[in-house]
Motif scaffolding. Structure first.
Motif, PDB file in Angstrom:
ATOM      1  N   ARG A  59      41.720  37.363  36.063  1.00 15.09           N
ATOM      2  CA  ARG A  59      40.610  36.035  36.935  1.00 15.09           C
ATOM      3  C   ARG A  59      40.689  37.966  37.849  1.00 15.09           C
ATOM      4  O   ARG A  59      40.662  38.957  38.224  1.00 15.09           O
ATOM      5  CB  ARG A  59      41.564  35.999  38.109  1.00 15.09           C
ATOM      6  N   GLY A  60      38.914  37.093  38.898  1.00 16.09           N
ATOM      7  CA  GLY A  60      37.915  37.924  39.239  1.00 16.09           C
ATOM      8  C   GLY A  60      37.267  39.634  38.822  1.00 16.09           C
ATOM      9  O   GLY A  60      37.777  40.494  39.421  1.00 16.09           O
ATOM     10  N   SER A  91      44.814  24.818  36.127  1.00 16.52           N
ATOM     11  CA  SER A  91      45.524  26.271  35.899  1.00 16.52           C
ATOM     12  C   SER A  91      46.787  25.884  36.748  1.00 16.52           C
ATOM     13  O   SER A  91      47.985  27.304  36.142  1.00 16.52           O
ATOM     14  CB  SER A  91      45.344  27.122  37.076  1.00 16.52           C
ATOM     15  N   ASN A 116      47.813  31.282  40.373  1.00 11.89           N
ATOM     16  CA  ASN A 116      48.699  30.679  38.602  1.00 11.89           C
ATOM     17  C   ASN A 116      49.482  32.504  38.023  1.00 11.89           C
ATOM     18  O   ASN A 116      48.647  32.899  37.570  1.00 11.89           O
ATOM     19  CB  ASN A 116      47.841  31.016  38.255  1.00 11.89           C
ATOM     20  N   LEU A 129      44.035  32.984  33.122  1.00  9.77           N
ATOM     21  CA  LEU A 129      42.164  32.359  33.986  1.00  9.77           C
ATOM     22  C   LEU A 129      41.883  31.013  33.422  1.00  9.77           C
ATOM     23  O   LEU A 129      41.843  30.654  31.981  1.00  9.77           O
ATOM     24  CB  LEU A 129      41.534  33.888  33.087  1.00  9.77           C
ATOM     25  N   GLU A 131      38.523  28.583  32.773  1.00 11.65           N
ATOM     26  CA  GLU A 131      36.857  29.014  32.499  1.00 11.65           C
ATOM     27  C   GLU A 131      36.710  27.559  32.309  1.00 11.65           C
ATOM     28  O   GLU A 131      37.090  27.034  31.440  1.00 11.65           O
ATOM     29  CB  GLU A 131      36.817  29.405  31.205  1.00 11.65           C
ATOM     30  N   SER A 257      39.553  30.507  46.851  1.00 10.90           N
ATOM     31  CA  SER A 257      39.050  31.069  45.334  1.00 10.90           C
ATOM     32  C   SER A 257      39.455  32.551  45.393  1.00 10.90           C
ATOM     33  O   SER A 257      40.185  32.898  44.366  1.00 10.90           O
ATOM     34  CB  SER A 257      37.740  31.190  45.497  1.00 10.90           C
TER      35      SER A 257
END
Ligand code: BTN
Length: 267
Positions: A59-60, A91, A116, A129, A131, A257
């Motif tokens: 993530r990120g 998630s 998560n 992750l 998407e 987020s």
């Protein structure tokens, strides 16, 4: 041992993943493979598994260490009839599935850190992750990527303070195929319940309640929120879409987020 679809398939006969598993020795990222395959029309339940990732993504924009022969790196394609604004539940559901698979196999209950991360104590051993490809009100496809540190015995210095593995916790190696089968069974069960009759909104509260009951982070945890400038507060449960509510000195806020880290009481 190399992971193989031939070995895994008989163990997941009753699931939506049966006959749709593709195993690779080495890939850039299973999420990339799955996103590409989904864009070409691959069906719901298609699973990509790799023995090693050279560009595992977290993530990120973070890097997911994906050493060969040690971890589980997999991505599944889902096609839920869900708006992108409601996608967080996917998630959270995957986190619950990892939790249940790990607990049933090794008999130790991991913690869930919203949204998560899976932890043993304060150290992370698995992450998710998710998407999406979506338009404003409908997801076309979602890829849920799951990384689990299974048999790693050593981590590089930059992550050894925050990362662990099932091996490091239990003191022994675990066959990854058994864990993969348990994970896909569990994911199948959670997803079927959630998507039954396409009634995501009716089923979602159950997932949120389950997450809250398994996570020490959901309520009464002092945290620092890594979102925007960052702030501190005490967690106060999930809202009806699964976003984390945090009570701060200036009132209740919702984390959309970012992530959270526990704030240790000052000595
Ligand atoms: C996180 O905790 O930051 C999420 C980590 C997700 C890693 C998995 S490994 C399989 C899949 N492929 C990727 O490139 N990432 C996910």
């Amino acid at each position: 041992m190399i992971l193989s679809a031939r070995e895994l398939d008989p163990l997941i006969r009753q699931t939506i993943f049966y006959g749709k598993v593709f195993c690779f020795q080495r890939v850039d990222s299973t999420n990339d493979l799955a996103m590409e395959a989904a864009s070409q029309g691959a069906s719901e339940g298609t699973v990509f598994i790799a023995n090693e990732q050279t560009h595992g993504r977290g993530r990120g924009g973070s890097f997911w260490h994906s050493d060969p022969d040690a971890g589980i790196y997999l991505s599944v394609i889902l096609r839920p009839r869900l708006s992108p604004a409601d996608a967080l539940v996917l998630s959270l559901m995957a986190g619950i599935a990892v939790h249940n698979a790990v607990q049933s196999l090794i008999g130790i209950s991991p913690d869930l850190r919203w949204p998560n991360d899976l932890l043993f104590g304060a150290k992370k051993f698995a992450g998710i992750l998710t998407e999406l490809n979506a338009d404003a009100d409908q997801i076309h496809y979602a890829v849920v990527g799951i990384g689990i540190n299974v048999n790693q015995q050593l981590f590089s210095p930059e992550i050894s303070e925050i990362a662990t593995s099932i091996h490091l916790i239990t003191g022994k190696s675990w066959p990854r195929t058994g864990l993969l089968a348990a994970l896909l069974e569990s994911l199948d069960g959670e997803y079927r319940k959630l998507s039954m009759h396409n009634e995501f909104s009716r089923q979602r509260p159950e997932i949120l309640r389950k997450f809250e009951s398994l996570s020490s982070y959901a309520r009464r945890k002092r945290v620092r929120v890594h979102e925007g400038e960052g702030y501190e507060g005490t967690t106060a449960g999930l809202d009806d879409r699964g976003f984390l509510r945090v009570q701060t000195q200036n009132g209740m806020r919702t984390v959309f987020s970012g992530g959270v880290r526990e704030l240790k009481p000052q000595a």
